[in-house]
Scaffold this motif. Sequence first.
Motif, mmCIF file in Angstrom:
data_model
loop_
_atom_site.group_PDB
_atom_site.id
_atom_site.type_symbol
_atom_site.label_atom_id
_atom_site.label_comp_id
_atom_site.label_asym_id
_atom_site.label_seq_id
_atom_site.Cartn_x
_atom_site.Cartn_y
_atom_site.Cartn_z
ATOM 1 N N SER A 142 0.841 -1.210 0.000
ATOM 2 C CA SER A 142 0.000 0.000 0.000
ATOM 3 C C SER A 142 0.868 1.248 0.000
ATOM 4 O O SER A 142 0.604 2.217 -0.722
ATOM 5 C CB SER A 142 -0.912 0.011 1.231
ATOM 6 O OG SER A 142 -1.964 -0.914 1.112
ATOM 7 N N SER A 171 -9.067 -9.276 2.390
ATOM 8 C CA SER A 171 -9.872 -8.387 1.559
ATOM 9 C C SER A 171 -9.597 -8.601 0.079
ATOM 10 O O SER A 171 -10.394 -8.207 -0.769
ATOM 11 C CB SER A 171 -9.603 -6.923 1.921
ATOM 12 O OG SER A 171 -8.299 -6.530 1.502
ATOM 13 N N SER A 173 -7.072 -7.296 -1.718
ATOM 14 C CA SER A 173 -6.293 -6.256 -2.397
ATOM 15 C C SER A 173 -5.644 -5.334 -1.379
ATOM 16 O O SER A 173 -6.176 -5.118 -0.291
ATOM 17 C CB SER A 173 -7.191 -5.422 -3.328
ATOM 18 O OG SER A 173 -8.245 -4.798 -2.600
ATOM 19 N N VAL A 175 -4.490 -1.383 -0.756
ATOM 20 C CA VAL A 175 -5.266 -0.199 -1.122
ATOM 21 C C VAL A 175 -4.498 1.078 -0.805
ATOM 22 O O VAL A 175 -3.735 1.129 0.165
ATOM 23 C CB VAL A 175 -6.603 -0.196 -0.336
ATOM 24 C CG1 VAL A 175 -7.372 1.100 -0.547
ATOM 25 C CG2 VAL A 175 -7.459 -1.391 -0.724
ATOM 26 N N ARG A 286 -10.108 5.105 -4.861
ATOM 27 C CA ARG A 286 -9.477 3.974 -4.175
ATOM 28 C C ARG A 286 -8.725 3.122 -5.188
ATOM 29 O O ARG A 286 -9.332 2.456 -6.034
ATOM 30 C CB ARG A 286 -10.519 3.148 -3.424
ATOM 31 C CG ARG A 286 -9.992 1.861 -2.812
ATOM 32 C CD ARG A 286 -10.910 1.352 -1.707
ATOM 33 N NE ARG A 286 -10.830 2.223 -0.521
ATOM 34 C CZ ARG A 286 -11.540 2.041 0.589
ATOM 35 N NH1 ARG A 286 -12.390 1.026 0.680
ATOM 36 N NH2 ARG A 286 -11.397 2.854 1.608
ATOM 37 N N GLN A 288 -6.503 -0.082 -6.052
ATOM 38 C CA GLN A 288 -6.380 -1.426 -5.486
ATOM 39 C C GLN A 288 -5.411 -2.278 -6.310
ATOM 40 O O GLN A 288 -5.426 -2.242 -7.540
ATOM 41 C CB GLN A 288 -7.747 -2.108 -5.457
ATOM 42 C CG GLN A 288 -8.767 -1.369 -4.610
ATOM 43 C CD GLN A 288 -10.129 -2.035 -4.545
ATOM 44 O OE1 GLN A 288 -11.080 -1.449 -4.019
ATOM 45 N NE2 GLN A 288 -10.257 -3.258 -5.055
ATOM 46 N N ALA A 310 -9.318 -8.997 -6.734
ATOM 47 C CA ALA A 310 -8.837 -7.675 -6.340
ATOM 48 C C ALA A 310 -9.572 -6.544 -7.057
ATOM 49 O O ALA A 310 -9.475 -5.386 -6.638
ATOM 50 C CB ALA A 310 -7.338 -7.561 -6.611
ATOM 51 N N GLN A 313 -14.524 -3.789 -5.262
ATOM 52 C CA GLN A 313 -14.193 -2.696 -4.353
ATOM 53 C C GLN A 313 -13.861 -3.220 -2.972
ATOM 54 O O GLN A 313 -14.626 -3.953 -2.360
ATOM 55 C CB GLN A 313 -15.345 -1.696 -4.252
ATOM 56 C CG GLN A 313 -15.001 -0.505 -3.361
ATOM 57 C CD GLN A 313 -16.047 0.589 -3.400
ATOM 58 O OE1 GLN A 313 -16.652 0.833 -4.430
ATOM 59 N NE2 GLN A 313 -16.266 1.252 -2.280
ATOM 60 N N ASN A 314 -12.686 -2.825 -2.477
ATOM 61 C CA ASN A 314 -12.232 -3.247 -1.157
ATOM 62 C C ASN A 314 -13.187 -2.702 -0.095
ATOM 63 O O ASN A 314 -13.543 -1.519 -0.125
ATOM 64 C CB ASN A 314 -10.809 -2.733 -0.910
ATOM 65 C CG ASN A 314 -10.163 -3.357 0.298
ATOM 66 O OD1 ASN A 314 -10.573 -3.107 1.418
ATOM 67 N ND2 ASN A 314 -9.134 -4.162 0.077
#
Length: 325
Positions: A142, A171, A173, A175, A286, A288, A310, A313-314
């Motif tokens: 990240s 999750s 992914s 971010v 966002r 990812q 991935a 949407q996280n």
Amino acid sequence: MNHHVKLFYSRRLSTLSNVQVSQTNKLSINEIREKRLSIFDKELKRQQALITRLEKIEVSFKGLNNESTTLIMNKGVSTPFNCAQHINELLTKQSVVAEINGEVWDMHRPIPSDCTLKLLHMKAEDPQQASLVNKTFWRSCSFLLGAVIENSFEDDVPAVLHSFPPANVRSGSFVHDVYLNLESWVPTQNDLRKIAATFQKFIRNNMIFQRLDIDSTLALKMFEDNVFKAEQIPHIATKSNSGQSVTVYRVGDHIDISRGPMIASTSLVGRCSIASVHKLESGIYRFQGVALPSDIYINHFAFGILESRARKQNPARIPELSAKT
């Protein structure tokens, strides 16, 4: 937007020629980075100068099969990475993060006192250690994604980094949430591939993660060009042990805020894909991605499954946006 600017954008990210942007007279990202690096380097030297004489400490290294080695190192100077150098070269390449007296510790963070040391790698068999390593890897990705995003847009479309949520491998992914002064932008697959290519090029430089704890007033000066960080810093500082410090990390010419810990170096990141970009609220996008450690390989089909997951949407909490650029 004039024709010259459109052509420049099209060479960067093709879809940017179709969106509305507003012109600003703010510092360029290169100027901002140079200023932050100058503050970081000056403060690092100041802190290092506080150590006027070297004191020795004992580091008890606990390795595989209950092997134990006692190392005599320098207090406040030697790091877990330095300890690994005294043991064997393989440890310096494989170690992702350390444990100092049971506390997760950056590989390049100085050791403050006598301690017990463990070095963790990406294929840890203990479930708890594996979880710690995975979270550290995801968090670091990240961080690196933020570095790459800042360089993926020209100064007329400043990418203002907001934050990245706590690492959550489940999750699907990693971010980074970013403010873009764009009314509506839907990147093409080619745009995503370009960002991913920049990510891969960045990590190939084999740069270490440098950690530095700084006073909140200095942090505010370092990030005075980012309205979101300036808003976040006082709250972050209250959660520190001293109640007034902020932890920052540097990789190459990029600096950002994070409690960490981070992986030892970018060489530990292997295959990567930028899977999607989702527009959230108030201009926040966002970004990812998904990545594999450098020593883990899977076939194209299996990686495609990870990429597909991935793209969704996280579910991490959407950041609150009270500051305005």
